[in-house]
Design a protein around this motif. Structure first.
Motif, mmCIF file in Angstrom:
data_model
loop_
_atom_site.group_PDB
_atom_site.id
_atom_site.type_symbol
_atom_site.label_atom_id
_atom_site.label_comp_id
_atom_site.label_asym_id
_atom_site.label_seq_id
_atom_site.Cartn_x
_atom_site.Cartn_y
_atom_site.Cartn_z
ATOM 1 N N TRP A 310 0.985 -1.220 -0.137
ATOM 2 C CA TRP A 310 0.028 -0.039 0.095
ATOM 3 C C TRP A 310 0.943 1.159 -0.103
ATOM 4 C CZ3 TRP A 310 -4.742 0.874 -1.291
ATOM 5 C CH2 TRP A 310 -5.835 -0.223 -1.126
ATOM 6 N N PRO A 311 1.933 1.520 0.898
ATOM 7 C CA PRO A 311 2.703 2.541 0.771
ATOM 8 C C PRO A 311 3.111 2.683 -0.503
ATOM 9 C CG PRO A 311 3.116 1.437 2.975
ATOM 10 C CD PRO A 311 2.168 0.564 2.089
ATOM 11 N N LYS A 312 3.704 1.686 -1.038
ATOM 12 C CA LYS A 312 4.211 1.928 -2.698
ATOM 13 C C LYS A 312 3.260 2.464 -3.628
ATOM 14 C CE LYS A 312 7.277 -2.102 -1.516
ATOM 15 N NZ LYS A 312 7.652 -3.546 -2.159
ATOM 16 N N VAL A 313 2.129 1.918 -3.279
ATOM 17 C CA VAL A 313 0.739 2.234 -4.257
ATOM 18 C C VAL A 313 0.818 3.871 -4.157
ATOM 19 C CG1 VAL A 313 -1.682 2.377 -4.819
ATOM 20 C CG2 VAL A 313 -0.436 0.243 -4.345
ATOM 21 N N PHE A 314 0.702 4.459 -2.903
ATOM 22 C CA PHE A 314 0.341 5.797 -2.518
ATOM 23 C C PHE A 314 1.600 6.558 -3.116
ATOM 24 C CE2 PHE A 314 -2.083 4.152 1.254
ATOM 25 C CZ PHE A 314 -3.178 4.068 0.460
ATOM 26 N N ALA A 315 2.852 6.008 -2.821
ATOM 27 C CA ALA A 315 4.268 6.739 -3.226
ATOM 28 C C ALA A 315 4.079 6.841 -4.971
ATOM 29 C CB ALA A 315 5.135 6.039 -2.985
ATOM 30 N N VAL A 316 3.583 5.941 -5.709
ATOM 31 C CA VAL A 316 3.538 5.999 -7.091
ATOM 32 C C VAL A 316 2.849 7.095 -7.523
ATOM 33 C CG1 VAL A 316 2.995 4.859 -9.004
ATOM 34 C CG2 VAL A 316 4.740 3.859 -7.514
ATOM 35 N N PRO A 371 0.251 16.553 -4.144
ATOM 36 C CA PRO A 371 0.035 15.937 -2.842
ATOM 37 C C PRO A 371 1.016 14.773 -2.602
ATOM 38 C CG PRO A 371 -1.658 14.619 -4.117
ATOM 39 C CD PRO A 371 -0.931 15.737 -5.165
ATOM 40 N N SER A 372 1.317 14.484 -1.123
ATOM 41 C CA SER A 372 2.278 13.738 -0.562
ATOM 42 C C SER A 372 1.789 12.190 -0.726
ATOM 43 C CB SER A 372 2.856 14.027 0.471
ATOM 44 O OG SER A 372 1.825 13.964 1.612
ATOM 45 N N PRO A 373 2.483 11.425 -0.506
ATOM 46 C CA PRO A 373 2.048 9.851 -0.317
ATOM 47 C C PRO A 373 1.250 9.851 0.976
ATOM 48 C CG PRO A 373 4.404 9.698 -0.937
ATOM 49 C CD PRO A 373 4.016 11.256 -0.981
ATOM 50 N N GLU A 374 1.737 10.530 1.766
ATOM 51 C CA GLU A 374 0.859 10.415 3.195
ATOM 52 C C GLU A 374 -0.424 11.000 3.152
ATOM 53 O OE1 GLU A 374 5.114 9.841 3.509
ATOM 54 O OE2 GLU A 374 4.025 11.633 2.823
ATOM 55 N N ALA A 375 -0.335 12.225 2.226
ATOM 56 C CA ALA A 375 -1.697 12.855 2.265
ATOM 57 C C ALA A 375 -2.693 11.926 1.162
ATOM 58 C CB ALA A 375 -1.749 14.208 1.494
ATOM 59 N N GLU A 397 -13.513 2.012 17.245
ATOM 60 C CA GLU A 397 -11.872 2.430 16.813
ATOM 61 C C GLU A 397 -11.009 1.431 16.696
ATOM 62 O OE1 GLU A 397 -10.999 4.653 20.437
ATOM 63 O OE2 GLU A 397 -12.493 5.950 20.326
ATOM 64 N N THR A 398 -10.904 0.091 17.184
ATOM 65 C CA THR A 398 -10.038 -0.895 16.948
ATOM 66 C C THR A 398 -10.286 -1.260 15.475
ATOM 67 O OG1 THR A 398 -10.458 -1.793 19.080
ATOM 68 C CG2 THR A 398 -9.658 -3.331 17.509
ATOM 69 N N ALA A 399 -11.333 -1.402 14.831
ATOM 70 C CA ALA A 399 -11.517 -1.639 13.552
ATOM 71 C C ALA A 399 -11.022 -0.896 12.623
ATOM 72 C CB ALA A 399 -13.030 -2.038 13.139
ATOM 73 N N GLU A 400 -11.066 0.846 12.827
ATOM 74 C CA GLU A 400 -10.273 1.820 12.085
ATOM 75 C C GLU A 400 -9.167 1.652 12.422
ATOM 76 O OE1 GLU A 400 -12.172 5.624 13.276
ATOM 77 O OE2 GLU A 400 -14.138 4.936 12.811
ATOM 78 N N GLU A 401 -8.517 1.409 13.565
ATOM 79 C CA GLU A 401 -7.058 1.273 13.648
ATOM 80 C C GLU A 401 -6.610 0.007 12.814
ATOM 81 O OE1 GLU A 401 -3.679 0.449 17.138
ATOM 82 O OE2 GLU A 401 -5.835 0.869 17.703
ATOM 83 N N ALA A 402 -7.222 -1.001 12.676
ATOM 84 C CA ALA A 402 -6.813 -2.261 11.923
ATOM 85 C C ALA A 402 -6.833 -1.781 10.326
ATOM 86 C CB ALA A 402 -7.789 -3.412 12.034
ATOM 87 N N ILE A 403 -7.635 -0.906 9.931
ATOM 88 C CA ILE A 403 -7.544 -0.629 8.538
ATOM 89 C C ILE A 403 -6.597 0.597 8.213
ATOM 90 C CG2 ILE A 403 -9.251 0.820 6.786
ATOM 91 C CD1 ILE A 403 -11.618 -0.327 8.541
ATOM 92 N N GLY A 404 -6.377 1.527 9.221
ATOM 93 C CA GLY A 404 -5.070 2.133 8.911
ATOM 94 C C GLY A 404 -3.890 1.350 9.033
ATOM 95 N N ASN A 405 -3.748 0.447 9.950
ATOM 96 C CA ASN A 405 -2.443 -0.617 9.737
ATOM 97 C C ASN A 405 -2.274 -1.177 8.521
ATOM 98 O OD1 ASN A 405 -1.953 0.167 12.525
ATOM 99 N ND2 ASN A 405 -2.873 -1.446 13.417
ATOM 100 N N TRP A 406 -3.329 -1.816 7.942
ATOM 101 C CA TRP A 406 -3.518 -2.392 6.645
ATOM 102 C C TRP A 406 -2.983 -1.308 5.725
ATOM 103 C CZ3 TRP A 406 -7.595 -2.586 2.846
ATOM 104 C CH2 TRP A 406 -7.198 -3.618 1.732
ATOM 105 N N LEU A 407 -3.454 -0.353 5.853
ATOM 106 C CA LEU A 407 -2.956 0.596 4.571
ATOM 107 C C LEU A 407 -1.627 1.581 4.624
ATOM 108 C CD1 LEU A 407 -6.485 2.568 4.052
ATOM 109 C CD2 LEU A 407 -5.591 0.894 2.734
ATOM 110 N N GLY A 408 -1.245 1.299 6.089
ATOM 111 C CA GLY A 408 0.043 1.769 6.393
ATOM 112 C C GLY A 408 0.013 3.388 6.649
ATOM 113 N N VAL A 409 -1.182 3.889 6.846
ATOM 114 C CA VAL A 409 -1.497 5.197 7.264
ATOM 115 C C VAL A 409 -1.564 5.948 8.394
ATOM 116 C CG1 VAL A 409 -2.205 5.722 4.835
ATOM 117 C CG2 VAL A 409 -3.801 5.016 6.808
ATOM 118 N N ASN A 410 -1.485 4.870 9.678
ATOM 119 C CA ASN A 410 -1.485 5.456 10.936
ATOM 120 C C ASN A 410 -0.635 5.982 11.476
ATOM 121 O OD1 ASN A 410 -4.110 4.330 11.364
ATOM 122 N ND2 ASN A 410 -3.810 2.386 12.523
#
Length: 410
Positions: A310-316, A371-375, A397-410
């Motif tokens: 996922w971070p590679k996708v956002f970076a590209v 925009p930046s990859p993080e944005a 909140e736990t689910a939202e955190e899990a989704i953020g972790n999966w996407l690498g944006v937490n």
């Protein structure tokens, strides 16, 4: 034989959604509606080619889209009215009725559609060009009256809305229509037989049917629908692009195959005569997804991209935005090839999904400052959570955190 059809276009809804995603496509949609309307008459059909007996477009004449460089930085919808009239549309002016700019187009469309149900002409099909899920009760009524339904919308659609329709014409299919209308204007469309798009879709449909039937017959245990859908999307490239051949969801497309003894439950399918039903506590771990992420992946049809990628996708995506003038079609091709060079395989449809999500989340890839990859990642995460909330999915909140972790944006 031609199907007797009525088409209702919520102009503000479709144009503004397209404008957010691909401004060139939005302008083609609004400027030469007669061309894509003619193409749509013969493509993405449910049975017979369409004859447009009623064509109505509901438009707020004072509505506008933000367009830097245009008069007052506003592109007013009224400029497209003459072209719609030339195309044969009956244009229904729907000015704003509230301070917030809300017009009554949806109510007018519902009233007009219900009136046509009692018309002496028995309309075979109703085509609604709108992504507004408020039309769901109308679709339920149309279905109860045994009328075929097609939805045309470039945006994300709720499952309750799409499940009622016979065919979905989504963003990718709309852009195909708009490319086809350019060929039509140049005299390049062969009316003597099916179009290349239709032929390719029929080939893909046959490939999809063969794949699912083979996997079903060879299965020794219940099949995980998420994993099977991922496999089907990879091997049948037109399946997701066509809205699972107009069924609206992968499961609906499988149901339409009418497999013998098939049962569906717990996000699995199995042969009732050969398999034991899946346990109620099974999750999407077999598909490599945490349970909370698996829930969203199923309900929102999220791309199945590995967590590390996922971070590679956002970076590209950020790199493309920084080095190119944004065009959604070209962007998906460029980003796919760039990722492949890094050993990451992500399909163009998945990339388009992420780009749209980021833009719906408030980050434009065609803005003056890239925009930046993080944005981009944060905007996509926000759009995913917003969609989940609009569908009433239970996410804490736990689910939202899990989704953020999966996407690498937490």
């Amino acid at each position: 034989m031609l199907a007797k059809c009525a088409i209702f276009v919520d102009f503000d809804n479709v144009f503004t959604t397209l404008w957010e995603l691909d401004r060139e496509a939005a302008l083609r949609f609004a400027s030469e509606p007669g061309d894509w309307l003619q193409v749509l008459a013969n493509t993405h059909v449910i049975s017979d080619p369409r004859r447009w007996l009623v064509a109505r477009c509901y438009l707020n004449p004072a509505g506008f889209a933000r367009a830097p460089g245009d008069t007052n930085d506003r592109l007013y919808f009224s400029r497209f009215r003459p072209g719609l009239v030339r195309a044969g549309f009956e244009v229904i002016d729907c000015p704003a009725v509230s301070r917030g700019g809300k017009n009554a187009a949806d109510i007018r469309m519902v009233v007009d559609a219900l009136e046509l149900l009692d018309h002496r002409t028995h309309f075979d099909e109703f085509v609604l060009a709108s992504g507004d899920s408020d039309f769901t009760p109308l679709l339920q009524k149309l279905r109860a009256e045994d009328r075929r339904i097609t939805i045309v919308s470039p945006g994300y659609l709720s499952a309750a809305y799409t499940s009622i329709a016979d065919r979905i014409v989504g963003f990718e299919a709309i852009t195909e229509l708009l490319r086809a209308d350019a060929d039509l204007a140049l005299g390049g469309v062969d009316k003597s037989g099916p179009s290349q798009v239709e032929t390719e879709q029929e080939d893909s449909r046959a490939e999809f049917s063969s794949l699912i039937r083979t996997r079903y017959q060879e299965a020794s245990a219940p099949l995980n629908l998420a994993a099977l859908a991922l496999d089907a999307a990879r091997k049948c490239v037109d399946a997701k692009q066509s809205g699972w051949f107009g069924a609206g969801s992968f499961t609906a497309a499988v149901v339409a195959l009418d497999l013998p003894n098939v049962q569906f439950s717990q996000h699995h399918m199995w042969d009732a005569e050969r398999h034991q039903p899946p346990s109620a506590d099974r999750t999407d771990e077999s598909a490599g997804l945490p349970a909370d992420v698996g829930l969203l992946a199923r309900e929102l049809d999220l791309p199945r991209i590995d967590r590390a990628d996922w971070p590679k996708v956002f970076a590209v995506l950020a790199q493309y935005a920084m080095t190119h003038e944004f065009n959604l079609t070209e962007a998906t091709r460029w980003c796919r090839d760039a990722l492949a060079g890094e050993g990451v395989e992500v399909g163009r449809n998945s990339l388009a999904y992420v780009m749209r999500g980021a833009q719906f989340g408030g980050v434009r890839l065609d803005s003056e400052l890239a925009p930046s990859p993080e944005a981009i990642g944060a905007a996509f995460r926000g759009a995913v959570l917003d969609r989940a909330s609009s569908l009433g999915l239970p996410l804490g909140e736990t689910a939202e955190e899990a989704i953020g972790n999966w996407l690498g944006v937490n």
